[in-house]
Structures are given as structure tokens and as C-alpha cells.
Design an enzyme around this catalytic site. Structure first.
Site, PDB file in Angstrom:
ATOM      1  N   TYR A   1       0.820  -1.221   0.000  1.00  0.00           N
ATOM      2  CA  TYR A   1       0.000   0.000   0.000  1.00  0.00           C
ATOM      3  C   TYR A   1       0.854   1.272   0.000  1.00  0.00           C
ATOM      4  O   TYR A   1       0.669   2.163   0.837  1.00  0.00           O
ATOM      5  CB  TYR A   1      -0.958  -0.009   1.202  1.00  0.00           C
ATOM      6  CG  TYR A   1      -2.098  -0.979   1.001  1.00  0.00           C
ATOM      7  CD1 TYR A   1      -3.175  -0.639   0.190  1.00  0.00           C
ATOM      8  CD2 TYR A   1      -2.095  -2.232   1.592  1.00  0.00           C
ATOM      9  CE1 TYR A   1      -4.215  -1.532  -0.035  1.00  0.00           C
ATOM     10  CE2 TYR A   1      -3.130  -3.136   1.369  1.00  0.00           C
ATOM     11  CZ  TYR A   1      -4.189  -2.773   0.550  1.00  0.00           C
ATOM     12  OH  TYR A   1      -5.218  -3.656   0.330  1.00  0.00           O
TER      13      TYR A   1
ATOM     14  N   TYR B   1     -13.897  -5.558   4.671  1.00  0.00           N
ATOM     15  CA  TYR B   1     -12.544  -5.876   4.196  1.00  0.00           C
ATOM     16  C   TYR B   1     -12.177  -7.254   4.727  1.00  0.00           C
ATOM     17  O   TYR B   1     -12.262  -7.504   5.929  1.00  0.00           O
ATOM     18  CB  TYR B   1     -11.526  -4.837   4.691  1.00  0.00           C
ATOM     19  CG  TYR B   1     -10.114  -5.199   4.271  1.00  0.00           C
ATOM     20  CD1 TYR B   1      -9.674  -4.936   2.976  1.00  0.00           C
ATOM     21  CD2 TYR B   1      -9.252  -5.842   5.150  1.00  0.00           C
ATOM     22  CE1 TYR B   1      -8.405  -5.311   2.572  1.00  0.00           C
ATOM     23  CE2 TYR B   1      -7.974  -6.217   4.757  1.00  0.00           C
ATOM     24  CZ  TYR B   1      -7.559  -5.944   3.472  1.00  0.00           C
ATOM     25  OH  TYR B   1      -6.293  -6.320   3.073  1.00  0.00           O
TER      26      TYR B   1
ATOM     27  N   ASP C   1     -15.565 -12.988  10.230  1.00  0.00           N
ATOM     28  CA  ASP C   1     -14.165 -12.657  10.027  1.00  0.00           C
ATOM     29  C   ASP C   1     -13.707 -11.871  11.254  1.00  0.00           C
ATOM     30  O   ASP C   1     -13.906 -10.661  11.351  1.00  0.00           O
ATOM     31  CB  ASP C   1     -14.012 -11.827   8.746  1.00  0.00           C
ATOM     32  CG  ASP C   1     -12.574 -11.401   8.503  1.00  0.00           C
ATOM     33  OD1 ASP C   1     -11.736 -11.602   9.408  1.00  0.00           O
ATOM     34  OD2 ASP C   1     -12.298 -10.858   7.420  1.00  0.00           O
TER      35      ASP C   1
ATOM     36  N   LYS D   1      -4.081 -12.141  12.637  1.00  0.00           N
ATOM     37  CA  LYS D   1      -3.517 -10.932  13.260  1.00  0.00           C
ATOM     38  C   LYS D   1      -2.999 -11.178  14.683  1.00  0.00           C
ATOM     39  O   LYS D   1      -1.862 -11.581  14.834  1.00  0.00           O
ATOM     40  CB  LYS D   1      -4.549  -9.792  13.223  1.00  0.00           C
ATOM     41  CG  LYS D   1      -4.722  -9.260  11.802  1.00  0.00           C
ATOM     42  CD  LYS D   1      -5.112  -7.801  11.748  1.00  0.00           C
ATOM     43  CE  LYS D   1      -4.916  -7.249  10.360  1.00  0.00           C
ATOM     44  NZ  LYS D   1      -6.144  -7.058   9.590  1.00  0.00           N
TER      45      LYS D   1
END
Ligand SMILES: *Cc1c(COP(=O)(O)O)cnc(C)c1O
Length: 433
Positions: free
Chosen positions: A15, A143, A248, A277
């Protein structure tokens, strides 16, 4: 050449627009919320390094667990073989899940945990003989990662990858009924979202494999929160229509929203949960997709064709599992969930002076996360004012990374009251830029 110069010559960063980006800062050491640059500067990591760190950087307990494990065995093929760290971790994760979710599939990152969930749902229906179920429901602003399947159920194709419009064709999007402090219209927003869901269900009921949602909080969309009541009503409709639900929890898992997982606050039981994560405390890439026993049962049979045809070279990596077990130990030893409740109250107190600030549109907090939206004419992911605030904070030694016009804090759980208060002082100043 310095590290940053070598980096600039050879590395392509995520990004990042390299034509205009400044040289990346070289970090040489971490300690708690602190990061130290090669030049000796100290930076407080108030976003947990893209939401992965839990207990602070270089936590000695997790570091030691990884080191000890590496001296014994670093990795082993996970088909036909297994190992204690994975067995122990899977049992501990299942113990934290709702009862019918009791089968763990390991992979490497959030995106792959979502790919696994989507493929599980698709093949579940295929194995049951319902071969038309190829559609997915998801949310505007959702997302789920950057691999193809995960991208297709996210709503980011339009912004980041306009050439991907075609693969969105089998995904129907529901508005996400976000809410904030002082919001008076949330019930209407929820009713509208549920009405849209009802319309889709009426039209395509027998074609849906699953709905995927970030429960309670859409992260990348700008820390947008919804109410448990909405998830409960949504879940009831999906159960009645016989559509699987995938939560999610890649960003919400491991304490972020106040409880260990968002489904606990929501009071709902999905069919599949994706975790990554924070799973290793932010030390190693690892992910787990945990499914309902009825899904696993549908993959059993005398021949291979019903089996789950998915796997990664580093499935259930030993160092990742060792780190994850150590992180769960830290939760117990340091009473982390109690600390999270404290951090949540520090956010609430600090936010008081931000509510009704003329530069802000909305303010909100949930668990260890707080967020505020700037009244910016250039709202959106590339907001210029957000970038200015980021630079200002970094100059003061504080790492924030606004999502467009959304400024948020998501500190590691070792943050102190004084550190958080100081951060809020800097942010308050930054609002006048
Ligand atoms: C970050 C994120 C992912 C993707 O995880 P990666 O490890 O970056 O691939 C998926 N879902 C959610 C909700 C996330 O926040």
C-alpha cells in the site's frame, strides 16, 4: 548505504506509492509500546503495528517460547504428521469458541483464513448435493484481505482494484449499519440493512453459500461499529433461510472489542470463524479457521473427493503455534482481559473532550479501540488532512495511521494510562492543523 537507502533501492512496500513516498524508517528494537529507530528515536506504536501486536513488542515470554521451540523443531509437514504445540493450541482455541465450533484448520494469514472459510462453505454445500450455492452475501465497506476470494467478498475492488469489478458479480452487498456516540438514527439504519438482506434472501435464497461479516467492527473501512442487536437479527434471518455465516474476526479477535472475541458481545453463534492478526501476539504469521462440527462432518466419506482440498506449506508452523500458546498464557498470567476493560474506560474518559469538537463529525469507542472521523471535504482513504495529522503525531513520537478521515487508536494492551493520556493530548492539538 543506510538500511533505508538499500530498502529504497530493492523493496516494494505494501500500500505504498513509491514515486512520492518518503524513505521508510528503519526500526531496530521494540519494547512494550515503544519502537526504536536506527537513529535512536523513540516511537509509540498506537496502532499495534497494523493491529497484530497484543501484549507489546518483544514480549520476553513470547520471544522465549519461539526461541525454545526453534531449538527443538522449527517446522514439519502437517499432512500425516502433527505436533504438540498445534494440538494444544487447537484445543485451547476450541475451548474459547461456542460449543458446536470445534474443528480448527490452520493457515498463515488473515486472507488465507478467509479463503479457507469461503472454500469450506462452498464445498460444504457441494458435498451436500446443493451445487447451485455459489453466491455470497457481504457488507458494504467490508474488508477480508487481499487474495482473490477475500477481495471478491470485500468492497474494496472499486477503490484499489477497479479492474476487478467482474469478480464481484456473485456477491451481494448489504449496507453496514454503523453507529457512534450520540447517534439517534441507528435503528432506522439497521432496519434498512435488514430490509436489503430480506430482499436478497427472497431473490437468491437457494444460491447462497454464506454471508461473511466483520462482527461488531469493520476495521479497514474506518473502525465502523455496529450494535449486537443488529447481528442478532441478521443471524436469525440467516438461520431461517439456511445460509451459513462466516465471522471474520481477524481484526476483532483476541480482546480488541472488549471480550476475547466479538461473537461473545454479539451473543451470536456463526458457523465459521476466521482468526489471525493477534493470534500469535503479533510475533509470527499464523491463522486459524474454526468451523461448526456439521461442516466438518460433510467432508467425511470413503473416497478423497469429499475431502477439503486446501493446504499451505507452512500450515500450523511450530514457531507460530508456540507463539500463540505463549500469548494465551500471557492473557492468563497478566490478566489481560481486565487490563482491556481498564483501557476501555481510559478511552471513554479521554474522548469526552472530543465529542462535539468542531473539527469532528463522529466519535466512538469499543474495547481498546477509539475512533473519530474528521469533518474533511476530502474524506476517503487518501484524505490529505489525515496524512497531515499522521505526520504531526510522528514528529511527537506517536505512530497513528489514519484510515482516510478516520483517526483511530488501537494500542497494545501494555499501554499505560499516562501514555494514552499523552497521546490524546497530541491528537487534540493535531485537530487544529
Ligand atoms: C487484516 C484483515 C484481513 C487480512 O489479513 P492479512 O493477514 O493482512 O491477510 C482479513 N480480514 C480482516 C477483518 C482484516 O482486518
Amino acid at each position: 548505504m543506510t538500511t533505508s537507502q538499500t530498502d529504497k533501492t530493492y523493496i516494494w512496500h505494501p500500500y505504498t506509492q513509491h514515486q512520492t513516498a518518503a524513505e521508510a524508517t528503519s526500526i531496530v528494537k521494540g519494547d512494550g509500546i515503544k519502537l526504536f529507530t536506527e537513529d535512536g528515536a523513540e516511537i509509540w506504536d498506537m496502532i499495534s503495528s497494523w493491529w497484530v501486536n497484543l501484549h507489546g513488542h518483544a514480549h520476553p515470554k513470547i520471544a522465549k517460547a519461539i526461541g525454545d521451540q526453534a531449538m527443538e523443531l522449527e517446522h514439519v509437514i502437517f499432512a500425516d504428521f502433527t505436533h504438540k504445540p498445534a494440538a494444544r493450541l487447537s484445543k485451547r482455541l476450541v475451548d474459547l469458541m461456542p460449543a458446536p465450533l470445534n474443528r480448527v484448520f490452520f493457515s498463515d494469514n488473515g486472507s488465507t483464513s478467509v479463503e479457507v472459510g469461503l472454500k469450506m462453505a462452498l464445498k460444504y454445500w457441494h458435498n451436500k448435493g446443493e451445487t447451485k450455492r455459489l453466491r455470497f452475501l457481504s457488507f458494504e465497506g467490508g474488508y477480508h484481505g487481499d487474495t482473490f476470494g477475500a477481495m471478491s467478498v470485500g468492497k474494496w475492488g472499486d477503490l484499489f482494484n477497479p479492474y476487478l469489478a467482474a469478480i464481484h458479480s456473485q456477491v451481494d452487498l448489504i449496507p453496514f449499519p454503523e453507529t457512534w456516540i450520540g447517534d439517534t438514527d441507528v435503528e432506522q439504519r439497521e432496519a434498512d440493512a435488514l430490509a436489503k438482506l430480506d430482499t436478497f434472501i427472497t431473490e437468491y435464497q437457494d444460491e447462497y453459500a454464506a454471508l461473511i461479516v466483520e462482527p461488531l467492527m469493520q476495521g479497514a473501512a474506518g473502525m465502523r461499529f455496529c450494535r449486537p442487536e443488529f447481528l442478532q437479527k441478521m443471524q436469525a434471518r440467516l438461520a431461517a433461510a439456511n445460509i451459513l455465516t462466516i465471522y471474520d474476526e481477524v481484526s476483532t479477535g483476541f480482546g480488541r472489542t472488549g471480550k476475547m472475541f466479538a461473537f461473545e458481545t454479539a451473543g451470536t453463534v456463526p458457523d465459521i470463524i476466521c482468526l489471525s492478526k493477534g493470534i500469535t501476539g503479533g510475533f509470527m504469521p499464523l491463522a486459524a479457521t474454526i468451523c461448526h462440527e456439521k461442516i466438518f462432518a460433510e467432508f467425511l466419506g470413503d473416497s478423497f473427493d469429499k475431502a477439503f482440498t486446501h493446504g499451505h506449506s507452512y500450515t500450523a508452523n511450530l514457531l507460530g503455534c508456540a507463539a500463540a500458546n505463549a500469548s494465551l498464557d500471557v492473557f492468563e498470567e497478566e490478566k489481560t482481559l481486565e487490563k482491556i476493560t481498564e483501557i476501555a474506560s481510559w478511552h471513554q474518559e479521554n474522548l469526552k473532550r472530543f465529542i462535539n469538537h468542531p473539527a469532528l463529525e463522529t466519535v466512538r469507542t469499543l474495547g481498546v479501540i477509539s475512533a473519530m472521523n474528521l469533518k474533511a471535504s476530502d474524506a476517503g482513504y487518501m484524505s490529505a488532512k489525515g496524512a497531515k495529522i499522521k505526520a504531526f503525531c510522528l514528529e511527537k513520537g506517536i505512530l497513528v495511521r489514519p484510515l482516510g478521515n478516520c483517526i483511530y487508536l488501537l494500542p497494545p494492551y501494555c499501554v499505560t494510562r499516562a501514555q494514552l493520556d499523552t497521546t490524546y493530548d497530541v491528537l487534540f492539538e493535531a485537530l487544529d492543523l
